[in-house]
Write an enzyme that holds these catalytic residues in place. Structure first.
Site, short mmCIF file in Angstrom:
data_model
loop_
_atom_site.label_atom_id
_atom_site.label_comp_id
_atom_site.label_asym_id
_atom_site.label_seq_id
_atom_site.Cartn_x
_atom_site.Cartn_y
_atom_site.Cartn_z
N LYS A 1 -15.07 74.84 -65.21
CA LYS A 1 -14.20 73.62 -65.00
C LYS A 1 -14.46 72.60 -65.99
O LYS A 1 -15.48 72.30 -66.55
CB LYS A 1 -14.42 72.82 -63.85
CG LYS A 1 -13.23 71.87 -63.51
CD LYS A 1 -13.54 70.82 -62.39
CE LYS A 1 -14.43 69.91 -63.00
NZ LYS A 1 -13.41 68.77 -63.84
N GLY B 1 -23.46 66.65 -67.88
CA GLY B 1 -22.86 65.45 -67.67
C GLY B 1 -23.92 64.34 -67.28
O GLY B 1 -24.97 64.34 -67.75
N SER B 2 -23.42 63.41 -66.43
CA SER B 2 -24.30 62.46 -66.33
C SER B 2 -25.39 62.56 -65.08
O SER B 2 -25.19 63.35 -64.36
CB SER B 2 -23.47 61.07 -65.98
OG SER B 2 -22.76 61.22 -64.43
N THR B 3 -26.61 61.93 -65.30
CA THR B 3 -27.50 62.11 -64.47
C THR B 3 -27.02 61.71 -62.94
O THR B 3 -27.55 62.21 -62.05
CB THR B 3 -28.66 60.83 -64.77
OG1 THR B 3 -29.08 61.46 -65.95
CG2 THR B 3 -29.65 61.22 -63.62
N GLY C 1 -25.18 64.92 -61.74
CA GLY C 1 -25.95 65.82 -61.67
C GLY C 1 -26.81 65.90 -60.46
O GLY C 1 -27.18 66.61 -59.72
N GLU D 1 -28.09 69.78 -67.27
CA GLU D 1 -28.56 68.93 -68.74
C GLU D 1 -27.60 67.54 -68.46
O GLU D 1 -26.28 67.55 -68.34
CB GLU D 1 -27.85 69.76 -69.54
CG GLU D 1 -28.47 69.32 -71.05
CD GLU D 1 -27.60 68.62 -71.82
OE1 GLU D 1 -27.78 67.27 -71.79
OE2 GLU D 1 -26.66 68.81 -72.50
N CYS E 1 -25.59 63.25 -75.42
CA CYS E 1 -26.39 63.27 -74.20
C CYS E 1 -27.87 62.93 -75.08
O CYS E 1 -28.77 62.09 -74.42
CB CYS E 1 -26.40 64.12 -73.31
SG CYS E 1 -26.40 65.90 -74.05
N GLU F 1 -28.43 54.30 -70.62
CA GLU F 1 -27.75 54.92 -71.45
C GLU F 1 -26.20 54.42 -71.49
O GLU F 1 -25.40 54.13 -70.66
CB GLU F 1 -27.37 56.42 -70.88
CG GLU F 1 -26.61 57.32 -71.75
CD GLU F 1 -26.70 58.86 -71.31
OE1 GLU F 1 -26.31 58.93 -70.11
OE2 GLU F 1 -26.69 59.71 -72.07
P1 ADP Z 1 -18.84 61.05 -66.85
O1 ADP Z 1 -19.21 59.93 -66.08
O2 ADP Z 1 -19.28 60.88 -68.35
O3 ADP Z 1 -17.35 61.34 -67.26
P2 ADP Z 1 -19.74 63.09 -65.15
O4 ADP Z 1 -20.83 63.64 -65.17
O5 ADP Z 1 -18.92 62.35 -64.12
O6 ADP Z 1 -19.46 62.35 -66.42
O7 ADP Z 1 -18.62 64.29 -65.79
C1 ADP Z 1 -19.02 65.53 -66.23
C2 ADP Z 1 -18.28 66.61 -65.39
O8 ADP Z 1 -18.59 66.47 -64.16
C3 ADP Z 1 -16.89 66.70 -65.45
O9 ADP Z 1 -16.37 68.03 -65.66
C4 ADP Z 1 -16.62 66.05 -64.14
O10 ADP Z 1 -15.28 66.44 -63.91
C5 ADP Z 1 -17.31 66.64 -63.37
N1 ADP Z 1 -17.67 65.89 -61.92
C6 ADP Z 1 -17.81 64.58 -62.01
N2 ADP Z 1 -17.97 64.15 -60.58
C7 ADP Z 1 -18.36 65.45 -59.73
C8 ADP Z 1 -18.57 65.71 -58.63
N3 ADP Z 1 -18.80 64.47 -57.79
N4 ADP Z 1 -18.68 66.80 -58.38
C9 ADP Z 1 -18.60 67.95 -59.37
N5 ADP Z 1 -18.23 67.69 -60.56
C10 ADP Z 1 -18.07 66.31 -60.79
#
Ligand code: ADP
Length: 501
Positions: free
Chosen positions: A191, A244-246, A249, A266, A300, A401
């Site tokens: 995705k 993506g973000s912590t 994660g 990561e 990151c 961050e």
């Molecule tokens: P940012 O806050 O920088 O946009 P995210 O960590 O939210 O970074 O997003 C990174 C990825 O994780 C994207 O593909 C986003 O669609 C996905 N994502 C965001 N929230 C969720 C969630 N609750 N469950 C699964 N995937 C998610």
């Protein structure tokens, strides 16, 4: 066919057919609900197009396709050399389509075109080729026990792997995840991030031609909270890999617990860059600039926290500022001279602006930037490269961050203090250090709590070398041989050769 493709002309004049569907079983399809997401050009704030967004029902269909493809011997039991050949072919097709892929990446993400073309697409092909080469070199072991017993291990694929990628390096992050998963015989539902849905869909057009059987690689767009969460919670997904973000994660880790999925995460960072007073200052200045300003600061592992030893603090700050102002040319990402394009979205633009206000109110000294850059076309999410000095440990801008062209600089007295302050963070992704003293360099490298340490460079990543973090910067490794561990099980087989019992 109808609305599954749209004819577009990119800002550089390239005309192409942009897929808009969900890529499942080697075909583009509409989402069941008809829901779409809109993709915006961050350089002029205009909509590029909309694409179909997956909901839970679409995720079920994609996972079922990946499961069927995993059970089918045509992929999993394919001769491993032939599996490698499919990946080589995929890399070759990416190479042949690199200009169009780079165009889409720049249009959708905002990174300079030459960076997309040379760095990002270069990273994609080298990663896919690297793992193509591994396809027929994945071995178990024979473990010597006694003459009455044969014990060996098989390295097996995990099954259906969900991969959730971010918006800062859409194609490169897709390659980091697809390469090791596919060369080891897994099937995938990937995705993309909702902010940058376009380039991976074009990548999907090359999957069938490369020779992947239907269902081996499925590519979805959709919102994290819907499609991402549906993947993380899915009972028929064996593994989830996330960048993506912590905060997200941690959410994914919780959701993955429903069926105890294998996870690789990561996540974020606030990586230090430490300049000792015996460093080659020219080098430190150049790498410190790349370490934070590359990719609009949206990395990151960006070295966003610079610590400089007292004796060279003033000199470093003056030279660093000059170098940033001279080199970080903000401009139209399709122009060759632009080093820095816009931030990816309005939300990120606002986030960086908010941290600028925080820095000012916390009493740090703003020596460069600190405002939007308006000279491109009056529109777009451009930020002037921003430097704060005299930053102290308790400040939010030192601890959190920011993810933008935004750096904080602070001074230290001793090596002990440098190490302690470098480690005084909940993150542990990268760390850079500059010194000409080889003993000190290796000593500090050992003491720093990070997944990666760069001595006399920053963010010098390489497909052959493991990438990942400790503490709240992640779990597991990508790239290198270590990246294969994340996608294989070791099955132990015990064979009784005698008449024991
Ligand atoms: P940012 O806050 O920088 O946009 P995210 O960590 O939210 O970074 O997003 C990174 C990825 O994780 C994207 O593909 C986003 O669609 C996905 N994502 C965001 N929230 C969720 C969630 N609750 N469950 C699964 N995937 C998610």
């Amino acid at each position: 066919m109808s609305d599954l493709f749209v004819e577009l002309t990119a800002p550089n004049g390239r005309k192409y057919s942009q897929p808009r569907g969900l890529f499942i079983n080697n075909e583009f399809v509409a989402s069941k609900s008809g829901e779409t997401i809109s993709s915006v050009n961050p350089a002029d704030e205009e909509e590029i197009c909309t694409v179909y967004a997956a909901g839970a029902e679409d995720v079920d269909i994609a996972v079922a396709a990946a499961r069927k493809a995993f059970k089918d011997p045509s992929w999993r039991d394919l001769d491993s050399t032939v599996r490698g050949d499919v990946l080589y072919k995929f890399a070759q097709l990416i190479e042949e389509n690199k200009e169009i892929l780079a165009t889409i990446e720049t249009w959708d993400n905002g990174k300079p075109y030459l960076v997309s073309l040379n760095d990002d697409i270069g990273e994609v092909t080298s990663t896919i080729k690297y793992y193509a080469g591994y396809a027929n070199k994945i071995h178990g072991q024979v473990i010597n026990t006694s003459p009455a017993k044969l014990a060996y291990t098989l390295r097996e694929p995990l099954g259906v792997c969900a991969q959730i990628i971010p918006w800062n390096f859409p194609l490169a992050m897709a390659a980091w995840k697809l390469g090791p998963a596919l060369c080891t015989g897994n099937t995938v539902v990937l995705k993309a991030a909702e902010q940058t849905p376009l380039s991976v869909l074009y990548l999907a057009t090359l999957i069938k031609e490369a020779g992947f059987p239907p269902g081996v690689v499925n590519i979805l767009n959709g919102e994290g909270r819907k499609a991402g969460a549906a993947l993380a919670q899915h009972m028929d997904v064996d593994k989830i890999a996330f960048t993506g973000s912590t905060v997200t994660g941690k959410e994914i880790m919780k959701m993955a617990a429903v069926n105890m999925k294998n996870i690789t995460l990561e996540t974020g960072g606030k990586s230090p860059l430490v300049v000792f007073d015996d460093a080659d200052l020219d080098q430190a200045v150049k790498w410190a600039h790349i370490g934070i300003m590359y990719n609009q600061g949206q990395v990151c592992s960006a070295t966003s926290r610079i610590l400089v030893q007292e004796a060279v603090y003033d000199k470093f700050v003056a030279e660093f500022k000059d170098h940033v102002l001279e080199t970080s040319v903000v401009g139209d990402p399709f122009k060759d001279e632009s080093y820095q394009g816009p931030q990816v979205t309005k939300a990120q633009f606002e986030r960086v602006k908010a941290y600028i206000e925080t820095g000012k109110s916390e009493g740090a000294t703003l020596i460069a930037g600190g405002e939007p850059h308006k000279n491109v076309s009056g529109k777009g999410f451009f930020i002037a490269p921003t430097i704060f000095t005299d930053v102290t440990d308790h400040m939010q801008i030192y601890r959190e961050e920011v993810f933008g062209p935004f750096v904080v600089i602070s001074s230290f007295k001793t090596e002990e203090e440098a190490v302690e302050r470098a480690n005084d963070t909940s993150y542990g992704l990268g760390a850079a250090l500059f010194t000409e003293n080889i003993t000190k360099a290796h000593r500090v490298a050992r003491h720093i709590e990070a997944g990666m340490v760069w001595i006399n460079s920053s963010n010098d990543s390489d497909v052959r070398v493991p990438f990942g973090g400790v503490k709240q910067s992640g779990i597991g490794r990508e790239l290198g041989e270590a990246g294969l561990e994340a996608y294989t099980n070791q099955k132990a087989v015990h064979v009784n050769l005698g008449t024991r019992l």
